[in-house]
Design an enzyme around this catalytic site. Structure first.
Site, PDB file in Angstrom:
ATOM      1  N   ASN A   1     -32.426  25.392 -13.709  1.00  0.00           N
ATOM      2  CA  ASN A   1     -30.996  25.208 -13.465  1.00  0.00           C
ATOM      3  C   ASN A   1     -30.326  26.579 -13.516  1.00  0.00           C
ATOM      4  OD1 ASN A   1     -28.293  24.598 -13.444  1.00  0.00           O
ATOM      5  ND2 ASN A   1     -28.287  23.535 -15.418  1.00  0.00           N
TER       6      ASN A   1
ATOM      7  N   LYS B   1     -27.313  27.342 -12.947  1.00  0.00           N
ATOM      8  CA  LYS B   1     -25.892  27.307 -13.330  1.00  0.00           C
ATOM      9  C   LYS B   1     -25.099  28.166 -12.337  1.00  0.00           C
ATOM     10  CE  LYS B   1     -27.457  26.152 -17.892  1.00  0.00           C
ATOM     11  NZ  LYS B   1     -27.232  26.103 -19.322  1.00  0.00           N
TER      12      LYS B   1
ATOM     13  N   HIS C   1     -24.908  16.849 -16.663  1.00  0.00           N
ATOM     14  CA  HIS C   1     -25.222  18.005 -17.516  1.00  0.00           C
ATOM     15  C   HIS C   1     -24.102  18.183 -18.537  1.00  0.00           C
ATOM     16  CE1 HIS C   1     -25.984  22.085 -18.870  1.00  0.00           C
ATOM     17  NE2 HIS C   1     -27.205  21.935 -18.401  1.00  0.00           N
TER      18      HIS C   1
ATOM     19  N   GLU D   1     -22.618  20.677 -19.582  1.00  0.00           N
ATOM     20  CA  GLU D   1     -21.551  21.599 -19.161  1.00  0.00           C
ATOM     21  C   GLU D   1     -20.602  20.915 -18.182  1.00  0.00           C
ATOM     22  OE1 GLU D   1     -24.075  24.882 -18.017  1.00  0.00           O
ATOM     23  OE2 GLU D   1     -24.638  25.161 -20.119  1.00  0.00           O
TER      24      GLU D   1
ATOM     25  N   GLU E   1     -31.369  17.275 -23.306  1.00  0.00           N
ATOM     26  CA  GLU E   1     -30.950  18.656 -23.561  1.00  0.00           C
ATOM     27  C   GLU E   1     -29.934  18.676 -24.706  1.00  0.00           C
ATOM     28  OE1 GLU E   1     -31.452  21.313 -19.885  1.00  0.00           O
ATOM     29  OE2 GLU E   1     -29.518  20.340 -19.693  1.00  0.00           O
TER      30      GLU E   1
ATOM     31  N   GLY F   1     -28.594  27.593 -24.210  1.00  0.00           N
ATOM     32  CA  GLY F   1     -28.059  28.946 -24.131  1.00  0.00           C
ATOM     33  C   GLY F   1     -27.883  29.616 -25.473  1.00  0.00           C
TER      34      GLY F   1
ATOM     35  N   SER G   1     -33.022  26.333 -24.214  1.00  0.00           N
ATOM     36  CA  SER G   1     -33.681  27.580 -24.632  1.00  0.00           C
ATOM     37  C   SER G   1     -35.198  27.552 -24.455  1.00  0.00           C
ATOM     38  CB  SER G   1     -33.307  27.935 -26.075  1.00  0.00           C
ATOM     39  OG  SER G   1     -31.912  28.191 -26.177  1.00  0.00           O
TER      40      SER G   1
HETATM   41  P1  13P Z   1     -30.952  27.385 -21.385  1.00  0.00           P
HETATM   42  O1  13P Z   1     -32.403  27.294 -21.007  1.00  0.00           O
HETATM   43  O2  13P Z   1     -30.302  28.664 -20.916  1.00  0.00           O
HETATM   44  O3  13P Z   1     -30.743  27.100 -22.837  1.00  0.00           O
HETATM   45  O4  13P Z   1     -30.185  26.229 -20.577  1.00  0.00           O
HETATM   46  C1  13P Z   1     -30.677  24.931 -20.626  1.00  0.00           C
HETATM   47  C2  13P Z   1     -29.941  24.100 -19.656  1.00  0.00           C
HETATM   48  O5  13P Z   1     -28.775  23.797 -19.837  1.00  0.00           O
HETATM   49  C3  13P Z   1     -30.656  23.661 -18.446  1.00  0.00           C
HETATM   50  O6  13P Z   1     -29.939  22.694 -17.762  1.00  0.00           O
END
Ligand code: 13P
Length: 250
Positions: free
Chosen positions: A12, A14, A98, A100, A169, A175, A212
């Site tokens: 992903n 982002k 997601h 976010e 997740e 992150g 992560s």
């Molecule tokens: P990270 O791997 O940067 O923690 O992000 C995970 C994520 O949100 C994947 O959709």
């Protein structure tokens, strides 16, 4: 007997990479993972880089997914993109729900409608779920994740299984560099499987862990019996790092 679950490793991106950068990344990734990777591989570029990614990966087995999809097929929804539009752009799937996106306002009701709209259009939907740190600390993870998955799958049926993937997740691991332990990932993914089993054949459903994931921790996370791959954020932005995670799943 259910068929063994083929692992899936999805990146992903982002809000990273222009169309040009996506093309460069995809070309490099295709070489690194080879013609027949032992697992399914997908990238999730931002909307503006989808077509360049589809084009660069046309002769490969690597799938391209959007990071969100609207529930309506068309209409007055400024800034949104529909499932039929994604399909017409050659896209294979979409993330839905997601954390976010949920933080930006996507509701449980919308998530359920988007899961349905994506599957109906012929996309593979990667439904995301996961609890915040407060919820985990309060000992409420099981109840919260159960409610999220039940709500998102309210209109999903057994025949939808081939187009459904769920990613667990935990928000506190996204992150942050703080990964769930394999035990925590296994426990939560087992809960997701058991809840989803009320709707589809849980034994055949692919469930990913995200939060992560990196080349150093991917193998032990994906070795958990209920973890069928990874949804990778930061470590998916570099082709070498992402290809190492793909290799760890094989
Ligand atoms: P990270 O791997 O940067 O923690 O992000 C995970 C994520 O949100 C994947 O959709």
């Amino acid at each position: 007997m259910s068929a063994p679950r083929r692992p899936l490793v999805a990146g992903n991106w982002k809000m990273h990479k222009t169309a040009g950068e996506a093309r460069e990344f995809c070309t490099a990734l295709a070489v690194l993972v080879g013609a027949e990777p032992p697992v399914d591989v997908a990238v999730c570029p931002p909307f503006t880089a989808l077509e360049a990614s589809v084009d660069a990966l046309a002769d490969t087995s690597i799938a391209v997914c959007a990071q969100n999809v609207h529930e309506a097929a068309s209409g007055a929804h400024t800034g949104e993109v529909s499932a039929p539009m994604l399909l017409a752009a050659g896209v294979d799937g979409a993330l839905v729900g997601h954390s976010e996106r949920r933080a930006a306002g996507d509701t449980d009701a919308q998530v359920a409608l988007r899961v349905r709209a994506g599957i109906d259009a012929g996309l593979t939907v990667v439904l995301c779920c996961g609890e915040s740190l407060d919820i985990r600390r309060a000992g409420d993870t099981q109840r919260f994740v159960t409610r999220q998955v039940e709500s998102a799958l309210a209109d999903v049926h057994a025949a939808d299984l081939p187009r459904l993937v769920i990613a667990y997740e935990p928000i506190w691991a996204i992150g942050t560099g703080e990964t769930a332990t394999p035990e925590q990932a296994q426990e939560a993914c087992a809960i997701v499987r058991s809840v989803a089993s009320e709707r589809v054949d849980g034994a055949s459903l692919r469930i990913l862990y995200g939060g992560s994931v990196n080349p150093g921790n991917a193998a032990e996370l994906m070795a958990c019996p209920d973890v069928d791959g990874a949804l990778v954020g930061g470590a998916s932005l570099d082709p070498e790092s992402f290809a190492r995670i793909v290799a760890a799943a094989g």
